[in-house]
Design a protein around this motif. Structure first.
Motif, PDB file in Angstrom:
ATOM      1  N   ARG A 171       0.813  -1.217   0.000  1.00  0.00           N
ATOM      2  CA  ARG A 171       0.000   0.000   0.000  1.00  0.00           C
ATOM      3  C   ARG A 171       0.850   1.274   0.000  1.00  0.00           C
ATOM      4  N   HIS A 172       2.155   1.126   0.171  1.00  0.00           N
ATOM      5  CA  HIS A 172       3.000   2.278   0.482  1.00  0.00           C
ATOM      6  C   HIS A 172       4.072   2.566  -0.570  1.00  0.00           C
ATOM      7  N   LEU A 173       3.845   2.149  -1.794  1.00  0.00           N
ATOM      8  CA  LEU A 173       4.900   2.286  -2.792  1.00  0.00           C
ATOM      9  C   LEU A 173       5.144   3.741  -3.186  1.00  0.00           C
ATOM     10  N   ARG A 174       4.079   4.530  -3.263  1.00  0.00           N
ATOM     11  CA  ARG A 174       4.293   5.953  -3.565  1.00  0.00           C
ATOM     12  C   ARG A 174       5.027   6.651  -2.421  1.00  0.00           C
ATOM     13  N   GLU A 175       4.718   6.270  -1.193  1.00  0.00           N
ATOM     14  CA  GLU A 175       5.454   6.811  -0.053  1.00  0.00           C
ATOM     15  C   GLU A 175       6.926   6.372  -0.094  1.00  0.00           C
ATOM     16  N   THR A 176       7.157   5.170  -0.600  1.00  0.00           N
ATOM     17  CA  THR A 176       8.531   4.680  -0.720  1.00  0.00           C
ATOM     18  C   THR A 176       9.307   5.505  -1.740  1.00  0.00           C
ATOM     19  N   ILE A 177       8.658   5.846  -2.847  1.00  0.00           N
ATOM     20  CA  ILE A 177       9.281   6.715  -3.841  1.00  0.00           C
ATOM     21  C   ILE A 177       9.613   8.066  -3.214  1.00  0.00           C
ATOM     22  N   ALA A 178       8.675   8.597  -2.436  1.00  0.00           N
ATOM     23  CA  ALA A 178       8.927   9.867  -1.751  1.00  0.00           C
ATOM     24  C   ALA A 178      10.111   9.734  -0.798  1.00  0.00           C
ATOM     25  N   GLY A 179      10.209   8.585  -0.122  1.00  0.00           N
ATOM     26  CA  GLY A 179      11.339   8.353   0.765  1.00  0.00           C
ATOM     27  C   GLY A 179      12.662   8.329   0.017  1.00  0.00           C
ATOM     28  N   ALA A 180      12.672   7.695  -1.156  1.00  0.00           N
ATOM     29  CA  ALA A 180      13.893   7.660  -1.969  1.00  0.00           C
ATOM     30  C   ALA A 180      14.308   9.070  -2.385  1.00  0.00           C
ATOM     31  N   LYS A 181      13.315   9.892  -2.706  1.00  0.00           N
ATOM     32  CA  LYS A 181      13.618  11.287  -3.073  1.00  0.00           C
ATOM     33  C   LYS A 181      14.163  12.059  -1.878  1.00  0.00           C
ATOM     34  N   SER A 182      13.562  11.839  -0.708  1.00  0.00           N
ATOM     35  CA  SER A 182      14.025  12.561   0.483  1.00  0.00           C
ATOM     36  C   SER A 182      15.453  12.184   0.850  1.00  0.00           C
ATOM     37  N   LEU A 183      15.841  10.970   0.526  1.00  0.00           N
ATOM     38  CA  LEU A 183      17.213  10.511   0.783  1.00  0.00           C
ATOM     39  C   LEU A 183      18.175  10.919  -0.329  1.00  0.00           C
ATOM     40  N   GLN A 184      17.655  11.607  -1.333  1.00  0.00           N
ATOM     41  CA  GLN A 184      18.444  12.074  -2.483  1.00  0.00           C
ATOM     42  C   GLN A 184      19.127  10.914  -3.211  1.00  0.00           C
ATOM     43  N   LEU A 185      18.359   9.844  -3.401  1.00  0.00           N
ATOM     44  CA  LEU A 185      18.892   8.687  -4.114  1.00  0.00           C
ATOM     45  C   LEU A 185      18.793   8.898  -5.615  1.00  0.00           C
ATOM     46  N   ALA A 186      19.620   8.159  -6.339  1.00  0.00           N
ATOM     47  CA  ALA A 186      19.692   8.338  -7.792  1.00  0.00           C
ATOM     48  C   ALA A 186      18.545   7.654  -8.512  1.00  0.00           C
ATOM     49  N   SER A 187      17.991   6.601  -7.912  1.00  0.00           N
ATOM     50  CA  SER A 187      16.879   5.878  -8.547  1.00  0.00           C
ATOM     51  C   SER A 187      16.283   4.907  -7.548  1.00  0.00           C
ATOM     52  N   ILE A 188      15.155   4.335  -7.951  1.00  0.00           N
ATOM     53  CA  ILE A 188      14.526   3.290  -7.155  1.00  0.00           C
ATOM     54  C   ILE A 188      13.969   2.236  -8.099  1.00  0.00           C
ATOM     55  N   SER A 189      14.094   0.970  -7.702  1.00  0.00           N
ATOM     56  CA  SER A 189      13.538  -0.127  -8.494  1.00  0.00           C
ATOM     57  C   SER A 189      12.674  -0.993  -7.593  1.00  0.00           C
ATOM     58  N   PHE A 190      11.747  -1.715  -8.214  1.00  0.00           N
ATOM     59  CA  PHE A 190      10.802  -2.551  -7.480  1.00  0.00           C
ATOM     60  C   PHE A 190      10.839  -3.978  -8.022  1.00  0.00           C
ATOM     61  N   LEU A 191      10.730  -4.945  -7.134  1.00  0.00           N
ATOM     62  CA  LEU A 191      10.558  -6.329  -7.547  1.00  0.00           C
ATOM     63  C   LEU A 191       9.647  -7.030  -6.553  1.00  0.00           C
ATOM     64  N   ALA A 192       8.967  -8.056  -7.021  1.00  0.00           N
ATOM     65  CA  ALA A 192       8.068  -8.811  -6.154  1.00  0.00           C
ATOM     66  C   ALA A 192       8.862  -9.702  -5.214  1.00  0.00           C
ATOM     67  N   ALA A 193       8.328  -9.925  -4.037  1.00  0.00           N
ATOM     68  CA  ALA A 193       8.959 -10.846  -3.092  1.00  0.00           C
ATOM     69  C   ALA A 193       8.884 -12.271  -3.627  1.00  0.00           C
ATOM     70  N   ASP A 194       9.970 -12.995  -3.472  1.00  0.00           N
ATOM     71  CA  ASP A 194      10.000 -14.414  -3.842  1.00  0.00           C
ATOM     72  C   ASP A 194       9.535 -15.235  -2.646  1.00  0.00           C
ATOM     73  N   VAL A 195       8.520 -16.056  -2.839  1.00  0.00           N
ATOM     74  CA  VAL A 195       8.023 -16.896  -1.735  1.00  0.00           C
ATOM     75  C   VAL A 195       7.993 -18.372  -2.099  1.00  0.00           C
ATOM     76  N   THR A 196       8.433 -18.739  -3.306  1.00  0.00           N
ATOM     77  CA  THR A 196       8.259 -20.128  -3.765  1.00  0.00           C
ATOM     78  C   THR A 196       9.564 -20.860  -4.050  1.00  0.00           C
ATOM     79  N   SER A 197      10.714 -20.218  -3.896  1.00  0.00           N
ATOM     80  CA  SER A 197      11.976 -20.886  -4.226  1.00  0.00           C
ATOM     81  C   SER A 197      12.715 -21.280  -2.948  1.00  0.00           C
TER      82      SER A 197
END
Length: 341
Positions: A171-197
């Motif tokens: 529910r918080h991905l847009r807030e996570t993007i805002a957090g990355a901006k506040s930390l002055q990061l160069a980029s952010i990427s997303f991936l799904a959690a692996d639960v089956t391997s």
């Protein structure tokens, strides 16, 4: 063009590895977080890859033309011999990236800034969500302090974020993007959690009850889809500039992954050539063609070039049909590398 599926035995020559642009070194077996989506922290054994371990393989690195080495773990900064190893590889004109929880960045900021070309930190949400997922008090604040120190020492060093999408933060991905901006990061990427391997120190595939702590319900998938759509609509500039690393289609694939987990759609293997252009070396020396497939050998028994082209490795690559392989169909971290790019 590198093959992406299995082929006839007569074509086995096409599966011989002569060039390996990317190498992942899991240089420490333990971690300083206790993340809900990972079991690495549960290991009681502390193993690390050192310069002594890899010295016999440096000729293989040269022969294979390794261009980029990613330091992973566990937590790489827990490796006591990390910086001598990294400096030896940097002297070979290899690009070095470190994946980190960020908890030790402030302590080793000077060494990281002088050794690595890129830092990628795990960012799991806004502060409270991040700390809950990491299960470490003040994890976000500690990471932020390290990032600030790196910015001060090496303003040009790219520091990026990687977010693992799961029940606790969907529910918080847009807030996570805002957090990355506040930390002055160069980029952010997303991936799904692996639960089956069985990756990430899982001796066995998680039982359904454990998977359900991380995976999403049908209602939660719908919430995730709405969140991803808002990102696509509200952050067009960030997507086009690359601040958000994924294209709209790749963002939506995250929701498809969780839909497939629920049996709502057929899992589809993403485009990937990882077994032909990369390898993963674990802290005990085991070599995998990617994070999720079985070991094909060990660098303590053969040099890396011999491991990659052993009969075991050739048989694996020749018979791998990614479109029908269950591990590939449920992959959350594919690599489709262009050797000419």
């Amino acid at each position: 063009m590198l093959p992406l599926t299995g082929c006839e035995p007569a074509a086995s020559e096409a599966h011989v590895i002569r060039s390996l642009p990317i190498l992942v070194l899991m240089v420490h077996s333990r971690c300083n977080c206790r993340c809900v989506m990972c079991d690495i922290w549960k290991t009681s054994e502390s193993r690390e890859l050192t310069l002594t371990d890899l010295q016999p393989h440096l000729d293989s690195f040269r022969d294979l033309g390794v261009r980029w080495i990613v330091f992973s773990g566990g937590e790489p900064l827990m490796n006591r011999g990390l910086f001598p190893l990294a400096k030896a590889l940097r002297a070979m004109d290899i690009r070095l990236t470190i994946l980190s929880t960020g908890l030790l960045l402030a302590k080793y900021a000077v060494e990281v800034a002088s050794t690595f070309d890129e830092v990628i930190v795990s960012l799991d949400g806004p502060q409270e969500v991040h700390d809950d997922i990491r299960r470490v008090p003040r994890a976000f604040e500690t990471m932020a302090d390290g990032i600030d120190r790196l910015h001060a020492i090496a303003p040009g060093l790219p520091i990026r974020a990687r977010t693992t999408v799961q029940r606790a933060n969907h529910r918080h991905l847009r807030e996570t993007i805002a957090g990355a901006k506040s930390l002055q990061l160069a980029s952010i990427s997303f991936l799904a959690a692996d639960v089956t391997s069985t990756a990430f120190n899982r001796e066995l595939v998680w039982p359904v009850e454990r998977q359900n702590q991380v995976a999403l319900t049908i209602d939660e998938v719908r919430i995730l889809e709405a969140e991803l759509q808002r990102i696509i609509e509200d952050y067009r500039d960030e997507i086009s500039s690359g601040f958000i690393a994924e294209s709209p289609s790749k963002l939506l694939r995250i929701a498809s992954h969780f839909r497939a987990q629920l049996g709502l759609e057929r899992p589809v293997a993403p485009p990937c050539n990882a077994p032909w252009v990369s390898a993963v070396v674990e802290a005990d020396g085991s070599v995998r063609p990617c994070f999720f497939h079985r070991s094909i050998g060990n660098i303590h028994d053969q040099n890396l070039l011999e491991v990659l082209n052993s009969s075991n490795a050739l048989d694996f690559r020749q018979n791998l049909d990614m479109q029908s392989d269950p591990k590939c169909q449920r992959c959350v971290c594919s690599l489709n590398y262009n050797q000419d790019g």
